[in-house]
Design an enzyme around this catalytic site. Structure first.
Site, PDB file in Angstrom:
ATOM      1  N   THR A 165      -9.301  12.869  40.926  1.00 23.48           N
ATOM      2  CA  THR A 165      -9.503  14.134  41.640  1.00 23.48           C
ATOM      3  C   THR A 165     -10.705  14.903  41.105  1.00 23.48           C
ATOM      4  O   THR A 165     -11.360  15.623  41.862  1.00 23.48           O
ATOM      5  CB  THR A 165      -8.235  14.990  41.581  1.00 23.48           C
ATOM      6  OG1 THR A 165      -7.778  15.065  40.226  1.00 23.48           O
ATOM      7  CG2 THR A 165      -7.135  14.386  42.432  1.00 23.48           C
TER       8      THR A 165
ATOM      9  N   TYR B 266       1.441  18.924  48.145  1.00 23.78           N
ATOM     10  CA  TYR B 266       1.820  19.737  49.297  1.00 23.78           C
ATOM     11  C   TYR B 266       3.231  19.471  49.803  1.00 23.78           C
ATOM     12  O   TYR B 266       3.985  20.416  50.021  1.00 23.78           O
ATOM     13  CB  TYR B 266       0.833  19.614  50.473  1.00 23.78           C
ATOM     14  CG  TYR B 266       1.134  20.636  51.560  1.00 23.78           C
ATOM     15  CD1 TYR B 266       0.698  21.944  51.431  1.00 23.78           C
ATOM     16  CD2 TYR B 266       1.909  20.299  52.672  1.00 23.78           C
ATOM     17  CE1 TYR B 266       1.012  22.897  52.391  1.00 23.78           C
ATOM     18  CE2 TYR B 266       2.228  21.237  53.637  1.00 23.78           C
ATOM     19  CZ  TYR B 266       1.773  22.534  53.492  1.00 23.78           C
ATOM     20  OH  TYR B 266       2.087  23.474  54.438  1.00 23.78           O
TER      21      TYR B 266
ATOM     22  N   TYR C 186       0.269  10.345  37.251  1.00 21.04           N
ATOM     23  CA  TYR C 186      -0.522  11.539  36.962  1.00 21.04           C
ATOM     24  C   TYR C 186       0.273  12.752  37.428  1.00 21.04           C
ATOM     25  O   TYR C 186       0.485  12.949  38.615  1.00 21.04           O
ATOM     26  CB  TYR C 186      -1.877  11.453  37.666  1.00 21.04           C
ATOM     27  CG  TYR C 186      -2.804  12.629  37.447  1.00 21.04           C
ATOM     28  CD1 TYR C 186      -2.594  13.571  36.438  1.00 21.04           C
ATOM     29  CD2 TYR C 186      -3.919  12.808  38.265  1.00 21.04           C
ATOM     30  CE1 TYR C 186      -3.449  14.633  36.255  1.00 21.04           C
ATOM     31  CE2 TYR C 186      -4.788  13.876  38.090  1.00 21.04           C
ATOM     32  CZ  TYR C 186      -4.548  14.782  37.083  1.00 21.04           C
ATOM     33  OH  TYR C 186      -5.400  15.853  36.912  1.00 21.04           O
TER      34      TYR C 186
ATOM     35  N   ARG D 190      -1.786  21.520  40.659  1.00 20.28           N
ATOM     36  CA  ARG D 190      -2.519  21.074  41.848  1.00 20.28           C
ATOM     37  C   ARG D 190      -1.593  20.568  42.958  1.00 20.28           C
ATOM     38  O   ARG D 190      -1.896  20.705  44.128  1.00 20.28           O
ATOM     39  CB  ARG D 190      -3.471  19.933  41.464  1.00 20.28           C
ATOM     40  CG  ARG D 190      -4.601  20.333  40.542  1.00 20.28           C
ATOM     41  CD  ARG D 190      -5.777  20.833  41.341  1.00 20.28           C
ATOM     42  NE  ARG D 190      -6.907  21.154  40.473  1.00 20.28           N
ATOM     43  CZ  ARG D 190      -8.154  21.266  40.907  1.00 20.28           C
ATOM     44  NH1 ARG D 190      -8.435  21.062  42.182  1.00 20.28           N
ATOM     45  NH2 ARG D 190      -9.116  21.582  40.085  1.00 20.28           N
TER      46      ARG D 190
ATOM     47  N   LYS E 239      -0.426  10.352  32.699  1.00 23.90           N
ATOM     48  CA  LYS E 239      -1.347  11.428  32.350  1.00 23.90           C
ATOM     49  C   LYS E 239      -0.589  12.727  32.599  1.00 23.90           C
ATOM     50  O   LYS E 239      -0.280  13.069  33.738  1.00 23.90           O
ATOM     51  CB  LYS E 239      -2.620  11.366  33.201  1.00 23.90           C
ATOM     52  CG  LYS E 239      -3.582  12.528  32.944  1.00 23.90           C
ATOM     53  CD  LYS E 239      -4.788  12.479  33.874  1.00 23.90           C
ATOM     54  CE  LYS E 239      -5.678  13.699  33.662  1.00 23.90           C
ATOM     55  NZ  LYS E 239      -6.829  13.722  34.589  1.00 23.90           N
TER      56      LYS E 239
ATOM     57  N   ILE F  95      -7.037  11.687  29.122  1.00 22.34           N
ATOM     58  CA  ILE F  95      -7.978  11.473  30.224  1.00 22.34           C
ATOM     59  C   ILE F  95      -8.606  12.830  30.473  1.00 22.34           C
ATOM     60  O   ILE F  95      -7.957  13.756  30.956  1.00 22.34           O
ATOM     61  CB  ILE F  95      -7.280  10.907  31.475  1.00 22.34           C
ATOM     62  CG1 ILE F  95      -6.738   9.501  31.172  1.00 22.34           C
ATOM     63  CG2 ILE F  95      -8.264  10.843  32.645  1.00 22.34           C
ATOM     64  CD1 ILE F  95      -5.988   8.857  32.323  1.00 22.34           C
TER      65      ILE F  95
END
Length: 294
Positions: free
Chosen positions: A53, A116, A142, A147, A170, A212
């Site tokens: 991203t 979302y 992840y 987000r 992550k 990361i």
């Protein structure tokens, strides 16, 4: 499929969630891309993440993604392992990408949780199990609830860690208690990777294997050195390296990621600061403060 411990040398240490350089007219800057790849490798990082991203994957086309990966595989030429981002909030569409993407030269997949649609924990387990069953490569989960609007709980992570094709996570929740719960109970060979630059030494002290990183785009040498120091138990050196980056960190996210780190890369002469809408390039005020901090 995972053989416990077999992947650890490749993904210990510092991975870089690479930005995608753009020209001023917002085409992909493949010259800047090659320069960034060399800059990070020469800085001593252990591996690179393409099409995460931070690479503005929501606004790069399928053709651009394919060319970015092809260029990275050819240019890196085995110097470090490559991780590639495949995910999304449509499980079936993500599964299709595993079948249609040429993953030659890729060591693992980084897959962000669905954004979302806010799946339940059983929904997240079903989503990742479906992808892990379909993937020809090992998957790193992840978790970035800031987000995605949903959190992969420690219990869910530990359930998914039993899947032989899911090799790590992550963790960018910022929830230390959650990270500790994963570290305390994760199976042998399952990677806990920091997704928050500033928490890296603390998480390593509690059992994480590395990071990361966003900031390592611009500061690969410094970040690789502090991460290796933490992994070696030299937390004085790790803290000193981390504290040197502390003034810059909030500026990396002030106008959203990767706006700040691209401004830093421009200030260092690595690549340009351009980003694609709906993001906007860093304001002159932010660029000026980043230049002074550099």
């Amino acid at each position: 499929m995972r053989t416990p411990g077999s992947h650890l040398p490749a993904f210990h240490g510092t991975g870089v969630a690479l930005v995608t350089p753009f020209t001023p007219d917002l085409a992909v800057d493949y010259g800047g891309w090659r320069h960034l790849l060399d800059f990070c490798i020469e800085g001593g990082v252990e591996y690179l993440v393409v099409n995460g991203t931070t690479g503005e994957s929501p606004t790069t086309t399928a053709a651009e993604k394919a060319e970015l990966l092809r260029t990275a595989v050819a240019h890196v030429a085995g110097r470090v392992p490559l991780v590639y981002g495949i995910g999304g909030n449509d499980t079936v569409a993500a599964e299709e990408l595993f079948r249609t993407t040429d993953l030659t030269g890729v060591a693992a997949i980084l897959s962000a949780s669905p954004a979302y649609n806010k799946p339940s924990q059983p929904g997240l387990i079903a989503h990742y199990t479906h992808l892990a069953d379909a993937s020809p490569l090992p998957i790193i989960l992840y978790n970035v609830p800031g987000r995605t609007a949903s959190n992969i709980t420690a219990e869910t992570t530990l359930r998914l860690a039993r899947h032989p094709n899911i090799i790590g996570i992550k963790e960018a929740s910022g929830n230390m208690e959650q990270c500790l719960a994963i570290a305390a109970s994760k199976p042998e060979g399952f990677l806990l990777l920091s997704g928050d630059d500033l928490l890296t030494p603390a998480l390593i002290a509690c059992g994480a294997e590395g990071i990361i990183s966003v900031m390592a785009n611009a500061f690969p040498k410094r970040f690789a050195e502090l991460t290796r120091a933490a992994l070696a138990g030299d937390f004085a050196t790790a803290r000193a390296g981390l504290f040197s980056l502390l003034p810059l960190n909030p500026m990396m996210y002030e106008e959203s990621n990767p706006v700040g780190v691209k401004a830093a890369l421009e200030g260092l002469g690595v690549c340009g600061a351009a980003v694609r809408l709906p993001l906007l390039e860093a304001t002159e005020g932010l660029k000026d403060r980043i230049r002074k901090a550099l």
